[in-house]
Write an enzyme that holds these catalytic residues in place. Structure first.
Site, mmCIF file in Angstrom:
data_model
loop_
_atom_site.group_PDB
_atom_site.id
_atom_site.type_symbol
_atom_site.label_atom_id
_atom_site.label_comp_id
_atom_site.label_asym_id
_atom_site.label_seq_id
_atom_site.Cartn_x
_atom_site.Cartn_y
_atom_site.Cartn_z
ATOM 1 N N ASP A 271 0.888 -1.164 -0.215
ATOM 2 C CA ASP A 271 -0.027 0.008 -0.201
ATOM 3 C C ASP A 271 0.855 1.175 -0.164
ATOM 4 O O ASP A 271 1.942 1.289 0.711
ATOM 5 C CB ASP A 271 -1.212 -0.136 1.313
ATOM 6 C CG ASP A 271 -2.030 0.921 1.115
ATOM 7 O OD1 ASP A 271 -3.228 0.661 0.997
ATOM 8 O OD2 ASP A 271 -1.769 2.119 1.004
ATOM 9 N N ASN B 5 -12.835 -3.004 2.731
ATOM 10 C CA ASN B 5 -13.960 -1.984 2.795
ATOM 11 C C ASN B 5 -14.691 -1.950 1.865
ATOM 12 O O ASN B 5 -14.547 -1.835 0.827
ATOM 13 C CB ASN B 5 -12.990 -0.434 2.955
ATOM 14 C CG ASN B 5 -11.888 -0.239 4.158
ATOM 15 O OD1 ASN B 5 -12.187 -0.867 5.274
ATOM 16 N ND2 ASN B 5 -10.798 0.048 3.968
ATOM 17 N N GLN C 200 -14.230 2.823 1.532
ATOM 18 C CA GLN C 200 -13.683 2.417 0.228
ATOM 19 C C GLN C 200 -13.410 3.511 -0.515
ATOM 20 O O GLN C 200 -14.112 4.348 -0.781
ATOM 21 C CB GLN C 200 -14.637 1.362 -0.348
ATOM 22 C CG GLN C 200 -14.035 0.564 -1.449
ATOM 23 C CD GLN C 200 -15.129 -0.032 -2.245
ATOM 24 O OE1 GLN C 200 -16.161 -0.371 -1.930
ATOM 25 N NE2 GLN C 200 -14.715 -0.743 -3.058
ATOM 26 N N VAL D 208 -11.038 2.712 -3.480
ATOM 27 C CA VAL D 208 -10.927 2.292 -4.875
ATOM 28 C C VAL D 208 -11.830 1.183 -5.339
ATOM 29 O O VAL D 208 -12.241 0.138 -4.426
ATOM 30 C CB VAL D 208 -9.537 1.750 -4.864
ATOM 31 C CG1 VAL D 208 -9.045 1.036 -6.249
ATOM 32 C CG2 VAL D 208 -8.310 2.846 -4.556
ATOM 33 N N HIS E 253 -10.341 -5.505 -3.168
ATOM 34 C CA HIS E 253 -9.048 -5.957 -2.791
ATOM 35 C C HIS E 253 -9.051 -6.002 -0.881
ATOM 36 O O HIS E 253 -10.174 -5.486 -0.455
ATOM 37 C CB HIS E 253 -8.141 -4.665 -2.752
ATOM 38 C CG HIS E 253 -8.831 -3.252 -2.357
ATOM 39 N ND1 HIS E 253 -9.782 -2.647 -3.091
ATOM 40 C CD2 HIS E 253 -8.412 -2.460 -1.291
ATOM 41 C CE1 HIS E 253 -10.134 -1.471 -2.331
ATOM 42 N NE2 HIS E 253 -9.366 -1.310 -1.435
ATOM 43 N N HIS F 80 -7.052 -5.804 2.401
ATOM 44 C CA HIS F 80 -5.663 -5.068 3.086
ATOM 45 C C HIS F 80 -5.351 -6.313 4.004
ATOM 46 O O HIS F 80 -6.031 -6.849 4.803
ATOM 47 C CB HIS F 80 -6.273 -4.116 3.974
ATOM 48 C CG HIS F 80 -6.802 -2.803 3.131
ATOM 49 N ND1 HIS F 80 -6.342 -1.507 2.968
ATOM 50 C CD2 HIS F 80 -8.018 -2.601 2.817
ATOM 51 C CE1 HIS F 80 -6.728 -0.669 2.314
ATOM 52 N NE2 HIS F 80 -7.995 -1.405 2.186
HETATM 53 P P1 5GP Z 1 -9.751 1.387 0.149
HETATM 54 O O1 5GP Z 1 -9.740 2.713 0.739
HETATM 55 O O2 5GP Z 1 -10.371 1.331 -1.396
HETATM 56 O O3 5GP Z 1 -10.190 0.241 1.021
HETATM 57 O O4 5GP Z 1 -8.240 0.886 -0.110
HETATM 58 C C1 5GP Z 1 -7.518 1.850 -1.303
HETATM 59 C C2 5GP Z 1 -6.032 1.600 -0.845
HETATM 60 O O5 5GP Z 1 -5.429 1.918 -1.743
HETATM 61 C C3 5GP Z 1 -5.547 2.826 0.375
HETATM 62 O O6 5GP Z 1 -5.123 1.958 1.541
HETATM 63 C C4 5GP Z 1 -4.596 3.514 -0.448
HETATM 64 O O7 5GP Z 1 -3.420 3.967 0.277
HETATM 65 C C5 5GP Z 1 -4.067 2.572 -1.549
HETATM 66 N N1 5GP Z 1 -3.865 3.414 -2.713
HETATM 67 C C6 5GP Z 1 -4.389 4.217 -3.121
HETATM 68 N N2 5GP Z 1 -3.681 4.511 -4.395
HETATM 69 C C7 5GP Z 1 -2.624 3.731 -4.586
HETATM 70 C C8 5GP Z 1 -1.576 3.713 -5.536
HETATM 71 O O8 5GP Z 1 -1.270 4.468 -6.556
HETATM 72 N N3 5GP Z 1 -0.583 2.764 -5.276
HETATM 73 C C9 5GP Z 1 -0.629 1.826 -4.081
HETATM 74 N N4 5GP Z 1 0.242 0.912 -4.034
HETATM 75 N N5 5GP Z 1 -1.946 1.830 -3.262
HETATM 76 C C10 5GP Z 1 -2.549 2.814 -3.447
#
Ligand code: 5GP
Length: 110
Positions: A29, A83, A90, A92, A96, A98
């Protein structure tokens, strides 16, 4: 248009990939919340848990998580988080998990 995570899977956006198989890709991440913070992403573009198809790459996420946790040496334990939706934070819309580890974690989460 491809999701952010598909662009990472395709190598268009750099990321530190730690595991891949025919169903999932895992990478660090960009904003880690623990010493180990890995995102395990389905190759298939599934927006989230609310949109799970009957069959697909999501069925392999837990097996991948177990393998990666072993690979990372997380014998003391770890946490898996998905998430779903705005209330969970959430950001993205590409399914996925974590994988968080390397420090003690509180329960319940904040
Ligand atoms: P969510 O909030 O959707 O559960 O998790 C999305 C995750 O993607 C976040 O923890 C965020 O830090 C990670 N993330 C967002 N953009 C990027 C990226 O460009 N590269 C990487 N490796 N992680 C990302």
């Amino acid at each position: 248009m491809a999701t952010l995570f598909t662009r990472i899977i395709n190598g268009e956006i750099p990321a530190e990939i730690v595991y891949q198989d025919e169903h999932c890709v895992a990478f660090k991440d960009i904003n880690p919340q623990a010493p180990v913070h890995i995102l395990i992403v389905t190759r298939q573009e599934i927006p989230g848990l609310a949109d799970l198809p009957e069959d697909g790459d999501h069925k392999f996420l837990l097996n991948a998580a177990k393998k990666i946790a072993e690979q990372m040496g997380l014998a003391g334990g770890y946490r898996l988080v998905i998430n779903q939706g705005l209330d969970a934070g959430q950001t993205v819309d590409h399914l996925h998990v974590h994988l968080l580890g390397g420090r003690p974690m509180n329960w319940p989460p904040g």
